[in-house]
Design a protein around this motif. Structure first.
Motif, short mmCIF file in Angstrom:
data_model
loop_
_atom_site.label_atom_id
_atom_site.label_comp_id
_atom_site.label_asym_id
_atom_site.label_seq_id
_atom_site.Cartn_x
_atom_site.Cartn_y
_atom_site.Cartn_z
N THR A 1 0.84 -1.18 0.00
CA THR A 1 0.00 0.00 0.00
C THR A 1 0.88 1.24 0.00
OG1 THR A 1 -1.60 -1.22 1.36
CG2 THR A 1 -1.93 1.15 1.15
N VAL B 1 -4.06 2.63 8.36
CA VAL B 1 -3.57 1.44 7.66
C VAL B 1 -3.54 0.31 8.68
CG1 VAL B 1 -1.73 0.42 6.31
CG2 VAL B 1 -2.19 2.87 6.11
N THR C 1 3.74 -0.92 3.71
CA THR C 1 3.04 0.33 3.47
C THR C 1 4.03 1.49 3.51
OG1 THR C 1 2.51 0.69 5.81
CG2 THR C 1 0.90 -0.50 4.49
#
Length: 441
Positions: A283, A303, A312
């Motif tokens: 992500t 997140v 991420t």
């Protein structure tokens, strides 16, 4: 003790719900009707969030709700500006006040299917998805949307489809004769092994009266799918925009998201939640904002690492002038089973006025022991050494200041991979920097 705001608009909505729901009962499933009733009960109890709510501590909706807002009415949009990005080779889908406008839209390529409200309601396999990913137990603005939305659409990317052209979803809002409230939703499904780019722009030429938009976007990104999403807000003054985005990512999926606010929107609130449901997800989140006047932008990101071996990366940058106010609240949550997590988060701000305010709160909540996680936040002023250097090269002080601001934000914009879209955002940046009221205290 109740902490919500219970004003005239709240009373209008509560009084309107039964009549509005009666008109929808015949076209929607019993399941959705039940969800609406539950959501309405939550909103009726909680009211509009005030600063007494922890998640709304630095953002007040009082100014947005002071006018006599009414639920959206139909508008003529035959001559509407659809905000087509002419340099961008993309497929254009137009939503006017949340409703699909086929006469203003392009034909979709193979591998992509778009369902308007009627088609969505008629498709039984969407019944359990709409209003399911995003839940509203402690989120009154999400509950409000669930209770009152009438327009909902689905954008589905077929399994194994590689969609070469970006899909530009243009959210356009018409000039209004009264203060209006527009709640609507979209569901995006990226099936396994698919790849696509979705660009969402939010635009109105001008607003005579206040416009309050409540937009909810739910997304499913399935196994090994790659989804690139861009959100570009170009709304004018008198617009109040509250967005909730709930994203579910599954095994080995990739999401690249940009969140750009270089407009004159009065108030912008983004609640962006990313749930990493399975192993191997990636992500990447970037954001940029420049605020002038008394603009207020609040970015809340979450997140949620629920599985191991996920990555991420989040970078948000902002510039504040005049009496503007920015809020960044970014949380990275690492659950006990999410070993081998790699997460990075950063928020940087240039504060260029003594009257501007930034509230930045990066957060890590880690319940696993084999992880690499870091976060940071900076709030600073113009680099005087850099300013002096540019001036010694013959650049005037005002031009030098704008060049430094441009460079600061372009560090984020440069990460947009589509060259024509990057150019479009750069033009928005330059337009914002060249406004006559742009002053540096």
């Amino acid at each position: 003790m109740k902490q919500g705001l219970y004003n005239n608009f709240y009373k209008y909505l509560v009084d309107s719900f039964d009549k509005k729901q009666a008109a929808l009962t015949y076209i929607e499933s019993a399941n959705l009707t039940e969800k609406r009733n539950e959501a309405f009960s939550i909103f009726k109890e909680l009211g509009f969030p005030t600063r007494k709510y922890e998640e709304w501590k630095f953002t007040s909706l009082a100014a947005a709700l002071k006018d006599e807002l009414q639920l959206m009415i139909e508008h003529d949009h035959s001559l509407i500006n659809t905000n087509r990005i002419h340099s961008l080779d993309a497929v254009h889908l137009v939503l006017v006040n949340g409703r699909f406008a086929p006469e203003l839209s392009d034909v979709l390529p193979e591998g992509i299917t778009f369902y308007d409200t009627q088609a969505t309601m008629a498709e039984i396999r969407f019944e359990d998805k709409i209003s399911t990913l995003a839940t509203e137990d402690d989120a009154p603005m999400l509950a409000l949307n669930t209770a009152f939305f009438t327009e909902v659409s689905v954008l589905e990317i077929a399994a194994h489809a590689i969609v070469e052209k970006p899909i530009h979803v243009s959210h356009v809002f018409t000039v209004n004769d009264i203060a209006e409230f527009v709640p609507y939703r979209m569901l995006v499904i990226a099936e396994k092994h698919s790849e696509a780019t979705i660009i969402e722009t939010f635009h109105s030429d001008s607003l005579v009266h206040p416009l309050f938009v409540s937009y909810v976007c739910e997304q499913e990104i399935h196994e090994s799918a790659i989804l690139n999403t861009h959100m570009i807000n170009t709304l004018p003054e008198n617009a109040y925009f509250v967005q909730h985005r709930e994203v579910f990512q599954y095994r080995n999926s990739v999401l690249n998201n940009s969140n750009i606010a270089l407009s004159d929107v009065t108030l912008l609130r983004n609640d962006l939640n990313f749930q990493l449901k399975d192993v191997g997800t990636e992500t990447n989140l970037i954001g940029a904002y420049i605020l002038t006047g008394d603009q207020h932008v609040d970015n809340h990101t979450l997140v949620d690492h629920q599985s191991p071996n996920c990555n991420t990366n989040e970078v948000y940058k902002g510039i504040l002038l005049d009496t503007s106010h920015a809020v960044f609240n970014g949380k990275v949550f690492v659950r006990p089973d999410a070993q081998k997590t790699n997460a990075f988060q950063q928020n940087n701000n240039l504060l260029l006025s003594d009257q501007a305010t930034v509230n930045s709160k990066p957060q890590l909540e880690i319940f696993a022991d084999d992880v690499k996680c870091s976060h940071g936040s900076t709030i600073g002023q113009m680099n005087e050494d850099a300013l002096f250097y540019l001036q010694t090269r013959g650049i005037g002080e005002e031009a030098a200041r704008k060049l430094i601001m441009q460079s600061f934000i372009f560090d984020v914009i440069s990460k947009i991979k589509i060259e024509s879209l990057q150019d479009y955002v750069s033009d928005l940046l330059n337009k914002k920097l060249n406004t006559e009221n742009l002053t540096v205290a």
